[in-house]
Design a protein around this motif. Structure first.
Motif, short mmCIF file in Angstrom:
data_model
loop_
_atom_site.label_atom_id
_atom_site.label_comp_id
_atom_site.label_asym_id
_atom_site.label_seq_id
_atom_site.Cartn_x
_atom_site.Cartn_y
_atom_site.Cartn_z
N LEU A 39 18.96 -17.99 -21.02
CA LEU A 39 18.33 -16.71 -20.59
C LEU A 39 18.64 -15.96 -22.14
N LYS A 40 19.80 -15.57 -22.46
CA LYS A 40 19.66 -14.95 -24.18
C LYS A 40 19.03 -14.90 -25.06
N MET A 41 18.56 -16.48 -24.67
CA MET A 41 17.94 -17.27 -26.04
C MET A 41 16.05 -16.49 -25.70
N GLU A 42 15.88 -16.76 -24.22
CA GLU A 42 14.62 -16.14 -24.33
C GLU A 42 14.27 -14.26 -23.69
N LEU A 43 15.27 -14.53 -24.18
CA LEU A 43 15.36 -12.79 -24.09
C LEU A 43 14.98 -12.28 -25.92
N ALA A 44 15.73 -13.11 -26.52
CA ALA A 44 15.92 -12.59 -28.00
C ALA A 44 14.55 -13.04 -28.91
N GLY A 45 14.39 -14.26 -28.03
CA GLY A 45 12.95 -14.77 -28.88
C GLY A 45 11.82 -14.37 -28.41
N THR A 46 11.38 -13.16 -27.51
CA THR A 46 10.53 -12.72 -26.86
C THR A 46 10.68 -11.16 -27.37
N LEU A 47 11.64 -10.92 -27.25
CA LEU A 47 11.92 -9.26 -28.22
C LEU A 47 11.35 -9.55 -29.72
N TYR A 48 11.94 -10.15 -30.16
CA TYR A 48 11.90 -10.71 -31.76
C TYR A 48 10.26 -11.26 -31.64
N THR A 49 9.74 -11.90 -31.45
CA THR A 49 7.98 -12.13 -31.08
C THR A 49 6.64 -10.53 -30.58
N LYS A 50 7.65 -10.26 -30.45
CA LYS A 50 7.06 -8.89 -29.97
C LYS A 50 7.19 -7.40 -31.06
N GLY A 51 7.85 -8.57 -31.85
CA GLY A 51 8.78 -7.35 -33.09
C GLY A 51 10.01 -6.15 -32.69
N LEU A 52 10.25 -6.44 -31.94
CA LEU A 52 11.32 -5.32 -31.71
C LEU A 52 12.42 -5.54 -31.58
N LEU A 53 13.15 -7.03 -32.59
CA LEU A 53 14.17 -7.35 -32.69
C LEU A 53 13.92 -8.35 -34.02
N SER A 54 14.68 -7.82 -34.84
CA SER A 54 14.46 -9.12 -36.10
C SER A 54 15.28 -9.98 -36.24
N THR A 55 15.11 -11.46 -36.69
CA THR A 55 16.22 -12.38 -36.71
C THR A 55 17.36 -11.79 -36.66
N SER A 56 17.91 -10.87 -37.88
CA SER A 56 19.60 -11.16 -37.19
C SER A 56 19.99 -10.50 -35.64
N GLU A 57 19.40 -9.18 -35.38
CA GLU A 57 19.42 -8.78 -34.20
C GLU A 57 19.46 -9.27 -33.40
#
Length: 90
Positions: free
Chosen positions: A20-38
């Protein structure tokens, strides 16, 4: 960062929580809302491990890589190696 609390069913396994965390983080990353570090911090793993696991969840590290990013990287490589690189636009 803001804090978000989600109540999950008691039956969720640690792997399901990680998924679940990976899905959320991956989605936010691909939308440009988080960096890979975040995004990695959201999951609770290191940046390298996050990048490695992204493909397992169907995400690409290049999803938010722009032409401006490419130009910046080529300029940095040119500066580092000190010679002219072929024109990437040809």
């Amino acid at each position: 960062m803001k804090t978000l609390t989600i109540d999950l069913p008691q039956e969720f396994t640690p792997q399901q929580e990680h998924d679940l965390k990976m899905e959320l983080a991956g989605t936010l990353y691909t939308k440009g809302l988080l960096s890979t570090s975040e995004a990695a911090a959201l999951v609770g793993i290191g940046r390298g491990e996050f990048i490695t696991q992204m493909g397992q969840y169907g995400y690409s590290i290049l999803a938010s890589y722009t032409e401006a990013d490419l130009e910046h990287d080529l300029t940095a490589i040119h500066h580092y190696f000190g010679h002219q690189l072929p024109d990437a636009t040809q």
